[in-house]
Design an enzyme around this catalytic site. Structure first.
Site, PDB file in Angstrom:
ATOM      1  N   GLY A 172     -58.227  21.143 -19.838  1.00  0.00           N
ATOM      2  CA  GLY A 172     -58.235  21.450 -21.270  1.00  0.00           C
ATOM      3  C   GLY A 172     -58.962  22.745 -21.579  1.00  0.00           C
ATOM      4  O   GLY A 172     -58.498  23.563 -22.384  1.00  0.00           O
ATOM      5  N   ARG A 191     -65.250  17.079  -8.294  1.00  0.00           N
ATOM      6  CA  ARG A 191     -66.093  17.617  -9.379  1.00  0.00           C
ATOM      7  C   ARG A 191     -67.572  17.577  -9.004  1.00  0.00           C
ATOM      8  O   ARG A 191     -68.340  18.462  -9.391  1.00  0.00           O
ATOM      9  CB  ARG A 191     -65.868  16.827 -10.659  1.00  0.00           C
ATOM     10  CG  ARG A 191     -64.544  17.184 -11.289  1.00  0.00           C
ATOM     11  CD  ARG A 191     -64.368  16.523 -12.611  1.00  0.00           C
ATOM     12  NE  ARG A 191     -63.173  17.025 -13.249  1.00  0.00           N
ATOM     13  CZ  ARG A 191     -62.470  16.364 -14.148  1.00  0.00           C
ATOM     14  NH1 ARG A 191     -62.840  15.159 -14.515  1.00  0.00           N
ATOM     15  NH2 ARG A 191     -61.399  16.904 -14.689  1.00  0.00           N
ATOM     16  N   LYS A 212     -45.056  17.522 -22.351  1.00  0.00           N
ATOM     17  CA  LYS A 212     -44.833  17.875 -23.756  1.00  0.00           C
ATOM     18  C   LYS A 212     -44.956  19.361 -24.038  1.00  0.00           C
ATOM     19  O   LYS A 212     -45.934  19.993 -23.661  1.00  0.00           O
ATOM     20  CB  LYS A 212     -45.866  17.139 -24.614  1.00  0.00           C
ATOM     21  CG  LYS A 212     -45.613  15.651 -24.701  1.00  0.00           C
ATOM     22  CD  LYS A 212     -46.841  14.943 -25.151  1.00  0.00           C
ATOM     23  CE  LYS A 212     -46.709  14.424 -26.561  1.00  0.00           C
ATOM     24  NZ  LYS A 212     -48.020  14.039 -27.096  1.00  0.00           N
ATOM     25  N   GLY A 256     -55.952  19.362 -14.095  1.00  0.00           N
ATOM     26  CA  GLY A 256     -55.051  18.276 -14.475  1.00  0.00           C
ATOM     27  C   GLY A 256     -53.994  18.004 -13.441  1.00  0.00           C
ATOM     28  O   GLY A 256     -54.262  17.978 -12.239  1.00  0.00           O
TER      29      GLY A 256
HETATM   30  P1  AMP Z   1     -48.852  17.114 -18.879  1.00  0.00           P
HETATM   31  O1  AMP Z   1     -50.033  16.199 -18.973  1.00  0.00           O
HETATM   32  O2  AMP Z   1     -48.232  17.455 -20.189  1.00  0.00           O
HETATM   33  O3  AMP Z   1     -49.118  18.323 -17.999  1.00  0.00           O
HETATM   34  O4  AMP Z   1     -47.733  16.266 -18.165  1.00  0.00           O
HETATM   35  C1  AMP Z   1     -47.833  15.792 -16.861  1.00  0.00           C
HETATM   36  C2  AMP Z   1     -46.881  14.655 -16.694  1.00  0.00           C
HETATM   37  O5  AMP Z   1     -45.585  15.078 -17.034  1.00  0.00           O
HETATM   38  C3  AMP Z   1     -46.799  14.132 -15.290  1.00  0.00           C
HETATM   39  O6  AMP Z   1     -47.344  12.843 -15.247  1.00  0.00           O
HETATM   40  C4  AMP Z   1     -45.311  14.115 -14.979  1.00  0.00           C
HETATM   41  O7  AMP Z   1     -44.884  12.910 -14.391  1.00  0.00           O
HETATM   42  C5  AMP Z   1     -44.669  14.259 -16.338  1.00  0.00           C
HETATM   43  N1  AMP Z   1     -43.360  14.896 -16.284  1.00  0.00           N
HETATM   44  C6  AMP Z   1     -43.038  16.046 -15.676  1.00  0.00           C
HETATM   45  N2  AMP Z   1     -41.717  16.291 -15.810  1.00  0.00           N
HETATM   46  C7  AMP Z   1     -41.193  15.279 -16.515  1.00  0.00           C
HETATM   47  C8  AMP Z   1     -39.888  14.951 -16.953  1.00  0.00           C
HETATM   48  N3  AMP Z   1     -38.852  15.756 -16.699  1.00  0.00           N
HETATM   49  N4  AMP Z   1     -39.713  13.823 -17.665  1.00  0.00           N
HETATM   50  C9  AMP Z   1     -40.765  13.006 -17.919  1.00  0.00           C
HETATM   51  N5  AMP Z   1     -42.032  13.270 -17.529  1.00  0.00           N
HETATM   52  C10 AMP Z   1     -42.235  14.375 -16.833  1.00  0.00           C
END
Ligand code: AMP
Length: 423
Positions: A404, A55, A225, A381
């Site tokens: 974000g 950054r 999520k 991210g």
């Molecule tokens: P996000 O911040 O929503 O983009 O989520 C990223 C995180 O999702 C990463 O730290 C991954 O380890 C986690 N992740 C990806 N796939 C899975 C899964 N199938 N089950 C649990 N966590 C997951």
């Protein structure tokens, strides 16, 4: 597979790159230039040394342009969330969240000494900024030591504005926040405000996807999520040809279709919304792909026993932690023929070696498609972290610095940090 005919469907865009005034358009000679940068860099927990300086590196061309143009730079940024993440005794951790940890690296990258003000407003900051000579740089202490920053307090913004003659916003990572230093402050520089190169580059690259995409356009969305990605999926259904789903969020979709998902991640309160999304995608002829198979672990650990199963037949007690080999093959086939690719969110728990294969294969394939002329934009991210982890950062078209902010742009929202400078 159905595709839209013609160009991208017009969706809400509040500003365009062509209308953005950048540091190329202002005369900085003899001016003190207040630059909102994004120095929110990760620090080592023990030593507090910077672990990833990208950054800071990203903003160097903007700062050099100002310095070479005869101006001086007063840099302001946030670092973490010091008022939200208090020490165990309930006090603010001023040491952990101090921007002084970034002084040395900034100085090395710019090739000039960087002065530091231990408060972002107040006598010390004003005196240091007033005494700056052309070519000199001053870095202010963390803006978020003041609650007024995140509240978008006008008085606080006005105090900050007194530190410079010109305002430059180069912090795309916080462009979706209406904070004092990112948006509110711009009103105090009605004729002397513009964007830095990071901002301009981010918007230009996001626009390539949103407004001028070459088809087929494939969006890859993953991560934990589905609730975080609902709006972006909804908006992308209006423009993408293919939407590839991976990561934990796939299992809310699976359950919504009555699949057996064992202990995999699922947001039960979003089942109907995911059904609605699938309906919308179908109605618009968008190819929404879910992983046909998954690599599952007996628990959330790299040491756990693993097996590959159909994504809708996950045994009780097991959890899907990566996309499986058949899903990888299917996703690869779609990606190699795509001319525009947007990627946000990993395909699995790529931080653990047993569940990294899906994310790695996608990174590799996006890089391959790019080599063959496709345009690829990696949302910040975790997808950016994955691209760096697997060493493909120089083989994709652009890695965004703002997770974000980029997501909100793709959701079709107006970004306050951009609007304020455009007005
Ligand atoms: P996000 O911040 O929503 O983009 O989520 C990223 C995180 O999702 C990463 O730290 C991954 O380890 C986690 N992740 C990806 N796939 C899975 C899964 N199938 N089950 C649990 N966590 C997951």
């Amino acid at each position: 597979m159905l595709h839209y005919q013609g160009g991208c469907v017009p969706i809400r865009i509040f500003f365009t790159f062509a209308a953005m005034k950048t540091v190329d358009t202002l005369n900085f000679s003899g001016k003190r230039v207040l630059v909102r940068v994004d120095f929110n860099v990760p620090l080592d927990k023990k030593t507090l040394a910077i672990t990833d300086d990208s950054r800071i590196k990203a903003t160097v061309p903007t700062l050099k342009k100002i310095l070479i143009g005869g101006g001086s730079c007063i840099l302001m940024s946030h670092l973490g969330r010091p008022l939200k993440k208090l020490k165990e005794d309930g006090t603010v951790d001023y040491e952990k969240y101090s921007l002084k940890h970034t002084v040395q690296r900034t100085s090395e990258l710019l090739g000039v000494p960087v002065h530091f003000a231990s408060d972002c407003v107040g006598k010390d900051a004003y005196e240091l900024s007033a005494s700056l000579k052309p070519g000199e740089v001053l870095l202010l202490e963390n803006l978020r030591f003041y609650k007024e920053e995140e509240k978008g307090d006008v008085t606080f913004a006005e105090k900050l504005s007194k530190l410079g003659d010109v305002y430059v916003n180069d912090a795309f990572g916080t462009a979706h926040r209406a904070h004092a230093s990112t948006a509110v402050i711009a009103q105090f520089f009605p004729k002397a405000k513009c964007f830095g190169y990071v901002m301009a580059k981010e918007v230009a690259n996001a626009e390539k996807v949103m407004k001028n995409c070459e088809r087929p356009f494939t969006a890859i969305l993953g991560g934990a999520k589905v609730s975080d990605k609902l709006l972006i999926i909804e908006n992308l259904i209006n423009i993408a040809d293919n939407i590839i789903i991976g990561g934990g969020m796939a299992f809310t979709f699976m359950k919504a279709m009555n699949g057996k998902i064992g202990n995999s991640l699922c947001e039960n309160d979003r089942l109907q919304l995911t059904r609605d999304l699938m309906e919308k995608a179908k109605a618009k002829g968008v190819n929404l792909l879910l992983p046909v198979d998954s690599k599952c672990g007996e628990n959330f650990s790299n040491e756990a026993a693993t097996q590959v199963t159909a994504s809708n037949q996950i045994p009780d007690g097991w959890m899907a932690l990566d996309i499986g080999p058949k899903a990888i093959d299917e996703y690869k086939k779609v990606l190699v023929t795509s001319k525009t690719i947007l990627w946000n969110g990993p395909m699995g728990v790529f931080e653990m070696s047993n569940y990294e294969a899906g994310t790695k294969a996608i990174a590799e394939t996006v890089a391959e498609a790019t080599t063959h002329g496709s345009f690829s934009l990696i949302g910040g991210g975790d997808s950016a972290a994955a691209i760096y982890k697997f060493g493909f950062e120089n083989k994709v078209s652009y890695v965004s610095t703002g997770g974000g902010a980029l997501l909100e742009y793709f959701e079709g929202k107006e970004l306050p940090g951009i609007k304020a400078v455009m007005e």
